[in-house]
Design an enzyme around this catalytic site. Structure first.
Site, mmCIF file in Angstrom:
data_model
loop_
_atom_site.group_PDB
_atom_site.id
_atom_site.type_symbol
_atom_site.label_atom_id
_atom_site.label_comp_id
_atom_site.label_asym_id
_atom_site.label_seq_id
_atom_site.Cartn_x
_atom_site.Cartn_y
_atom_site.Cartn_z
ATOM 1 N N HIS A 347 7.878 -2.768 5.644
ATOM 2 C CA HIS A 347 7.830 -4.014 4.534
ATOM 3 C C HIS A 347 7.986 -4.689 4.103
ATOM 4 O O HIS A 347 10.190 -4.281 3.454
ATOM 5 C CB HIS A 347 7.088 -3.086 3.584
ATOM 6 C CG HIS A 347 5.776 -1.778 3.671
ATOM 7 N ND1 HIS A 347 5.751 -0.458 2.846
ATOM 8 C CD2 HIS A 347 5.181 -2.185 4.730
ATOM 9 C CE1 HIS A 347 4.560 -0.136 3.875
ATOM 10 N NE2 HIS A 347 4.091 -1.081 5.066
ATOM 11 N N GLU A 350 10.080 -5.256 0.783
ATOM 12 C CA GLU A 350 10.384 -4.929 0.120
ATOM 13 C C GLU A 350 12.111 -4.351 0.133
ATOM 14 O O GLU A 350 12.950 -3.543 1.206
ATOM 15 C CB GLU A 350 10.531 -3.563 -0.082
ATOM 16 C CG GLU A 350 8.729 -3.008 0.268
ATOM 17 C CD GLU A 350 8.195 -1.629 0.395
ATOM 18 O OE1 GLU A 350 8.405 -0.586 1.110
ATOM 19 O OE2 GLU A 350 6.615 -1.622 0.020
ATOM 20 N N HIS A 443 12.336 2.280 2.088
ATOM 21 C CA HIS A 443 11.450 1.461 1.107
ATOM 22 C C HIS A 443 11.666 1.194 0.063
ATOM 23 O O HIS A 443 12.750 1.704 -0.855
ATOM 24 C CB HIS A 443 9.652 1.828 1.168
ATOM 25 C CG HIS A 443 9.398 2.250 3.045
ATOM 26 N ND1 HIS A 443 8.146 1.123 3.397
ATOM 27 C CD2 HIS A 443 9.242 3.341 4.092
ATOM 28 C CE1 HIS A 443 7.732 1.312 4.810
ATOM 29 N NE2 HIS A 443 8.804 2.817 4.919
ATOM 30 N N GLU A 514 11.929 6.060 -0.932
ATOM 31 C CA GLU A 514 11.700 5.044 -1.884
ATOM 32 C C GLU A 514 12.739 4.530 -3.340
ATOM 33 O O GLU A 514 13.493 5.062 -3.332
ATOM 34 C CB GLU A 514 10.004 5.263 -2.283
ATOM 35 C CG GLU A 514 9.358 5.794 -1.503
ATOM 36 C CD GLU A 514 8.377 4.542 -0.516
ATOM 37 O OE1 GLU A 514 8.828 3.431 -1.425
ATOM 38 O OE2 GLU A 514 7.359 4.555 -0.072
#
Length: 781
Positions: A347, A350, A443, A514
């Site tokens: 992504h 990010e 991420h 994350e």
């Protein structure tokens, strides 16, 4: 004991023999030239300006405390789209990313949306279109104004247009991800022309997600060039009067998908005159930053001996996707080395993943003894930036083809998703050469604080091996919260890299790591904190590698780390709460199949898209045939009145003698039964007069239908190939061979031959064969 010592003395020889027997192919990690730098050649769909040298100095975070000022009160407005807002406020427009574009231009069959750019990949060099007009010939110059000057024509920038709403109040519209109808959460733009002490309010009108950490204390990332020159200050968090709420603007979706945007509002006080200030969702990490970082490592003779690089593939935009290999050069115990895979930036919006990846690369190429131990026992395959096109062009979630890379790992398309396709193929080949013990996909998260992982586990019990490494990372990393971790295999995330690698390669430790956009305990993460997260991942990995390599190092006295962690997990409560964020289901802002088909070459189509194209072709053929039939019928009916007049003149019948056609059909059924007998009597008394003028239309129409039937039969006859189809049908009474000859009829051929049981019994086999030869058929019994 002596035998063990002898085995230890000859360990190097045994390792070499095992390596030769296990791998007859070239080594898993080919040693490539070390002193080769990567040429910085960033390709974008439109020209970009260079950015200043970000991220050169890392200073400690100092949270700015500013006096809050009353924001401008906003009146409740009616629901409207962004295009309607643009048409109503044209006079207040002060910036357009593409200056010469007419944003209000809209064709009747236009499927685009207000701030969407479409890239056409049917040609060799892709071109960007906005409402059908190419953008390559546009002059990318911001609008001249005496007020603030905005700009986003640089790498990762995505401000589409800006309006001056009131004094020191500006409305901003972000550019959608290319080839999508939304995905606008990331923002990156610059502002110049402000005076020292001037406070400005910014309203970002088209945010995507329904909730954000901006309501919990998150501040935008800010970089001032003047402050960097004076105080050497890098990116920091700033701004005040921050709020995130539902906007009054409606998305330009179909009626079934109508929803509202969300709006971000914040204020900022400028400190210097003639300063250029950058605003972003988080600390940016561009594709150029990655190439410069890799060049510094490859230019360092102490570090480049441990790292080699390879070009995995070329992206749709022309950029290269790099694959790094980090391990020790020595051949000792090479066959026993474990495999580890790291992925980042699927992504593009990010950037936390790139900072964590930078910490991993810096640590693994350093002279730290733990890093040396990992290099001797592991081979690392690193994909530092999977979606470089999206990073360059300022996308938040998708690539240039308009799809989420982390939802394409089940069946990636070789042409549409080259990085996913070749990365999956590369990882599968790597798993055949050696055992992969860890895969981590990096991420960023926009709704939760701290850092955590998503894992895979079918069982709902806490004591599972998939949770061991997650708890070990939480112990080694002060910025990680194990209670926020989840371990599930959900159908909405079935196409992610985490689940597909876990299922296909049967690896226990596959995680999506994350890192929050905000921080931990309402304190912002710094760039150093993200880098330290990568270092902690490597430290926890070294503990696991030591635990799994006891049989080779003869360290039986060391306690089992995995067993200890499993015992701790048995005492801890289960953490499988619901989660929302970047690892969610597929976004509704992506294009449909029929819209994607129009942008790419036929070789990129999937089976679903090919079937869709066939349906479109059949519909077009049906429409054309209907139109031709209607035109033929109309032309025939137009010719009928003239013939009626000629027939009337020839017959010279008075109009009073003419009778309407089929009077009985116009009578209701009950009355019709009563009038049957008088009608018969009238017919016997008077001769029947045929009204040719009324029957000519029906007669011509029947003739027209006969002609169409003949044409259809001819088309069916011509469409058949000149082959012979032989059908055999058997019954109790007779056996019959039927020869269908679809080619031109030859002389002496017999279309059908019937061999009755009685006749077959009387005739011999030679006679039957002669009959079949005479008939012209070439088949045997």
């Amino acid at each position: 004991m002596n035998s063990k010592n002898k085995n230890n003395d000859s360990s190097s020889e045994d390792d070499a023999k095992v390596y030769e027997t296990l791998t007859k192919l070239p080594p898993a990690n080919e040693i490539m030239p070390r002193k080769l730098t990567i040429d910085i050649d960033v390709k974008s769909l439109f020209p970009l300006k260079p950015l200043p040298q970000f991220n050169q100095f890392y200073s400690t975070f100092v949270e700015e405390i500013q006096t809050p000022q009353n924001p401008v009160e906003t009146m409740q407005q009616e629901e409207r789209t962004l295009l309607e807002y643009f048409e109503q406020n044209k006079q207040n427009l002060i910036y357009k990313r593409f200056d010469q574009l007419d944003l209000s231009k809209r064709s009747p069959n236009d499927r685009t949306y207000f701030s969407t750019l479409f890239a056409n990949f049917k040609k060799q060099y892709p071109r960007v279109y906005f409402r059908g007009d190419p953008l390559f010939d546009q002059k990318l110059i911001p609008c001249q104004t005496d007020q603030l000057k905005f700009d986003s024509n640089f790498e990762s920038g995505n401000l589409f247009c800006a309006f001056k709403r009131a004094e020191n109040v500006y409305d901003l519209i972000l550019q959608n991800d290319i080839n999508t109808r939304g995905n606008t959460q990331w923002f990156f733009f610059s502002v110049t022309g402000a005076k020292a002490g001037q406070t400005v309010q910014f309203n970002l009108l088209n945010q995507l997600k329904s909730n954000s950490l901006f309501n919990e204390g998150l501040q935008p990332a800010i970089y001032s060039i003047k402050e960097n020159e004076i105080n050497k200050k890098e990116w920091c968090r700033g701004g005040f009067n921050i709020s995130y709420f539902k906007s009054s603007f409606i998305k330009e979706y179909p009626q079934t998908m109508r929803a509202k945007y969300y709006q971000l509002r914040f204020s900022y006080t400028f400190k210097y005159n003639n300063d250029k200030v950058y605003f972003a969702h988080s600390y940016p990490y561009t594709y150029t930053n990655l190439l410069e970082f890799l060049n510094t490592i490859l230019d360092n003779p102490e570090k480049n001996q441990y790292m080699s690089r390879k070009s995995l593939c070329t992206t749709l935009g022309g950029n290269t996707c790099e694959v790094l290999t980090i391990t020790s050069n020595s051949m000792q115990r090479r066959a026993y080395r474990k495999g580890v895979v790291f992925l980042a930036r699927q992504h593009p919006g990010e950037p936390q993943g790139s900072y964590v990846m930078q910490g991993i690369i810096e640590y693994l190429t350093s002279n730290n003894p733990q890093a040396d131990y990992l290099r001797q026992n592991c081979i690392f395959k690193i994909f530092p930036m999977m979606n470089s096109d999206g990073v360059v062009n300022g996308n938040y979630r998708c690539g240039l083809e308009g799809s989420d890379f982390n939802r394409r790992w089940k069946k990636p398309n070789k042409y549409l998703h080259p990085t996913v396709y070749y990365a999956k193929k590369y990882i599968k080949g790597f798993s055949k050469e050696r055992q992969i013990i860890l895969v981590i996909d990096l991420h960023g998260h926009s709704r939760k604080q701290s850092s955590f992982v998503y894992g895979c586990a079918y069982s709902s019990q806490v004591k599972t091996i998939e949770r061991v490494f997650a708890l070990l990372m939480a112990k080694m990393n002060p910025f990680m919260d194990y209670s926020s971790c989840t371990f599930r295999v959900e159908s909405s995330k079935d196409k992610t890299a985490r689940i597909q690698i876990w299922r296909e390669l049967k690896i226990n430790w596959v995680y999506t790591y994350e890192c929050s956009f905000y921080g931990q305990q309402k304190k912002h993460f710094q760039i150093k904190d993200y880098i330290n997260c990568g270092v902690s991942i490597c430290n926890s990995l070294s503990q696991i590698v030591k635990d799994t390599s006891k049989e080779f190092t003869n360290q039986a006295n060391i306690p089992d780390i995995q067993q200890q962690i499993l015992e701790e997990l048995g005492k801890m409560p289960q953490t499988d709460d619901q989660d929302q964020g970047s690892d969610t289901s597929q976004s509704e802002a992506e294009l449909s199949d029929d819209e994607i088909v129009q942008l790419f070459q036929p070789k990129t189509y999937s089976l679903k898209q090919k079937n869709f194209l066939k349906q479109l072709d059949t519909k077009k053929k049906q429409i054309t045939t209907k139109q031709t039939l209607i035109t033929q019928k109309n032309s025939i009916l137009q010719e009928s009145p003239s013939k009626n007049q000629q027939q009337q003149q020839d017959n010279k019948l008075p109009q009073s003698s003419l009778k309407p056609k089929n009077v009985a059909y116009r009578i209701p059924p009950q009355v019709k039964l009563r009038q049957i007998e008088p009608i018969k009597e009238q017919q016997q008394q008077q001769p029947i007069m045929v009204d040719k003028s009324c029957q000519t239309d029906d007669w011509m129409y029947r003739q027209w239908l006969i002609q169409i039937g003949k044409q259809k039969k001819q088309e069916e006859y011509l469409s058949q190939t000149p082959t012979r189809n032989i059908y055999k049908s058997s019954s109790q009474s007779a056996t019959r061979f039927i020869v269908k000859n679809t080619s031109k009829p030859d002389r002496g051929r017999i279309d059908s031959i019937s061999l009755v049981n009685s006749g077959i019994q009387k005739t011999s086999f030679s006679q039957q064969r002669q009959i079949m030869r005479y008939s012209g058929s070439n088949f045997m019994y």
